[in-house]
Design a protein around this motif. Structure first.
Motif, mmCIF file in Angstrom:
data_model
loop_
_atom_site.group_PDB
_atom_site.id
_atom_site.type_symbol
_atom_site.label_atom_id
_atom_site.label_comp_id
_atom_site.label_asym_id
_atom_site.label_seq_id
_atom_site.Cartn_x
_atom_site.Cartn_y
_atom_site.Cartn_z
ATOM 1 N N LEU A 23 1.011 -1.177 -0.150
ATOM 2 C CA LEU A 23 -0.119 0.120 0.118
ATOM 3 C C LEU A 23 0.848 1.379 0.111
ATOM 4 O O LEU A 23 0.506 2.292 -0.632
ATOM 5 N N ALA A 24 1.804 1.419 0.897
ATOM 6 C CA ALA A 24 2.592 2.515 0.982
ATOM 7 C C ALA A 24 3.421 2.601 -0.450
ATOM 8 O O ALA A 24 3.620 3.883 -0.834
ATOM 9 N N LEU A 49 -3.366 -6.418 -3.312
ATOM 10 C CA LEU A 49 -3.220 -5.139 -2.756
ATOM 11 C C LEU A 49 -3.486 -5.312 -0.942
ATOM 12 O O LEU A 49 -2.799 -4.548 0.137
ATOM 13 N N THR A 50 -4.641 -6.107 -0.820
ATOM 14 C CA THR A 50 -5.399 -6.184 0.458
ATOM 15 C C THR A 50 -5.514 -7.684 1.025
ATOM 16 O O THR A 50 -5.736 -7.901 2.304
ATOM 17 N N ARG A 100 -5.896 3.687 4.633
ATOM 18 C CA ARG A 100 -6.333 2.476 4.244
ATOM 19 C C ARG A 100 -7.329 2.499 2.989
ATOM 20 O O ARG A 100 -8.290 3.488 3.268
ATOM 21 N N PRO A 101 -7.470 1.424 2.124
ATOM 22 C CA PRO A 101 -8.496 1.525 1.090
ATOM 23 C C PRO A 101 -9.976 1.679 1.556
ATOM 24 O O PRO A 101 -10.247 1.152 2.652
ATOM 25 N N THR A 111 -6.663 -4.638 6.573
ATOM 26 C CA THR A 111 -6.103 -4.054 5.409
ATOM 27 C C THR A 111 -7.030 -3.119 4.746
ATOM 28 O O THR A 111 -6.853 -2.281 3.957
ATOM 29 N N ILE A 112 -8.473 -3.107 5.132
ATOM 30 C CA ILE A 112 -9.379 -2.376 4.287
ATOM 31 C C ILE A 112 -9.925 -1.324 5.645
ATOM 32 O O ILE A 112 -10.190 -1.785 6.876
ATOM 33 N N GLY A 113 -9.804 -0.005 5.281
ATOM 34 C CA GLY A 113 -10.030 1.067 6.063
ATOM 35 C C GLY A 113 -11.393 1.504 6.223
ATOM 36 O O GLY A 113 -11.972 1.629 7.530
#
Length: 378
Positions: free
Chosen positions: A12-13, A38-39, A59-60, A77-79
């Motif tokens: 992600l970064a 990605l996640t 986060r996404p 990983t999901i915001g």
């Protein structure tokens, strides 16, 4: 998380740094394979509208049908999740979400995916006050070279593929049906640890083997048939594949010639593939084998395609990279391929294939299975 939280944090970064360098406020991802990379998030619910927003920070956010919310938010990983109810128009919800960024915000849109329709893109361009820009290929480029964790998953997938192929071969006999063979392959494959595949394996017999992508249809297997078997395994959405042919009864001279040529192509490819060569150079090595035998007209496709993450309807990464004529792609360590030489003749088709990974000095097999034309002679 499949690959570990730190892996997804780093990915992600890295992607967000690219977003900043492009001067974008964020990007929209629609491809389930890219989202998984990605996640680590996967769902069979991507057949309905799924969009993922990745901003410069944080986060996404997933914008999708409300029934997908709990599964998505179970992933650290999901915001956030922007729910689309069944009474709402998904693109309207997405436009409303984007407009919170302010009029004129620059948004990269993943337009190189089958999972965004032209109609949805056009509607979003009308409804949103943001500035939409075509964007794509950034994640795909990062998927080409596999990590050690991904290679481990693919090796485990290869074991499941081998188990399925062995069971399918053992099921071939006169009077059985293609469905009997496919059922044996599926059962052994799943028992050996495979998840659902990116697309169904190929199990087809008789004249239909000459037709690319024909599938099982309850046909009864007869003496003299070629049975084309191509199987795969999947572990954490990462795939490995292989194929072997079976002849019911003694093989004909034509069948023996085809099998010998295909084994020659496969072995030539495995011997040639190494870092620094181009895909086009490897493909030419493969084609020379069949052309020397006068069989070039029946070798109608690329010699190999990239493999890795796959969601239905596809189990390959062949849309990202492949071994094909004149392709300038330079092979690198960590790339993975399904080498799939196939001949489609008038009365039958035949294939010998294996999955490989490029190493520092050459290539290694992911799959391990006897490379022979199997004859079932009752």
């Amino acid at each position: 998380m499949p690959a570990g939280q730190s892996v997804y944090d780093d990915r992600l970064a890295d992607l967000q740094q690219t977003v900043k360098e492009r001067g974008l406020n964020g990007v929209l991802i629609f491809d389930p394979e890219n989202l998984f990379w990605l996640t680590g998030y996967q769902t069979i619910g991507y057949f309905t509208f799924h969009a993922t927003f990745v901003g410069q920070t944080g986060r996404p956010t997933i914008i999708a049908r409300i029934v997908n919310r709990d599964l998505a938010m179970a992933h650290p990983t999901i915001g956030a999740f922007e729910a689309v109810r069944d009474t709402e128009e998904p693109v309207e919800v997405l436009a409303g979400f984007l407009d919170q960024l302010g009029a004129g915000a620059r948004i990269g849109v993943e337009t190189n995916t089958r999972h965004l329709s032209v109609a949805d893109y056009q509607q979003l361009a009308v409804l949103s006050e943001c500035q939409l820009e075509s964007w794509g290929g950034e994640i795909e480029a990062r998927r080409v070279v596999k990590s050690d964790w991904e290679l481990d998953c693919m090796q485990r997938a290869a074991r499941a593929a081998e188990a399925g192929l062995r069971a399918a071969i053992d099921a071939v006999r006169p009077g059985c049906t293609e469905n009997d063979i496919a059922a044996a392959m599926f059962e052994a494959n799943i028992r050996a640890g495979s998840e659902y595949l990116g697309h169904p394996p190929l199990v087809v017999s008789g004249p239909a083997t000459s037709l690319c992508f024909a599938m099982w249809r309850r046909r009864e297997v007869r003496r003299g048939d070629v049975v084309l078997l191509e199987g795969a395994g999947c572990v954490n959405r990462l795939h490995a594949m292989l194929s072997r042919p079976v002849v019911v009864g003694p093989p004909t001279d034509e069948q023996l010639e085809a099998a010998d040529a295909l084994k020659g192509v496969l072995e030539a490819a495995i011997g040639a593939m190494k870092p620094g060569l181009t895909a086009g150079e490897v493909d030419q090595t493969c084609r020379e084998v069949v052309e020397r035998r006068g069989l070039g007209a029946y070798f109608r496709h690329r010699s190999a395609y990239g493999i890795g993450i796959g969601f239905p309807p596809n189990w390959s990464e062949g849309h990202i990279y492949a071994i094909r004529p004149d392709d300038p792609l330079v092979l690198q360590p960590g790339m993975t391929f399904h080498v799939i030489p196939t001949l489609f003749k008038k009365d039958f088709g035949m294939c010998f294939s294996d999955s490989v990974r490029i190493t520092e000095t050459g290539c290694d097999l992911l799959t391990d299975f006897p490379r022979e034309l199997v004859s079932v002679d009752p």
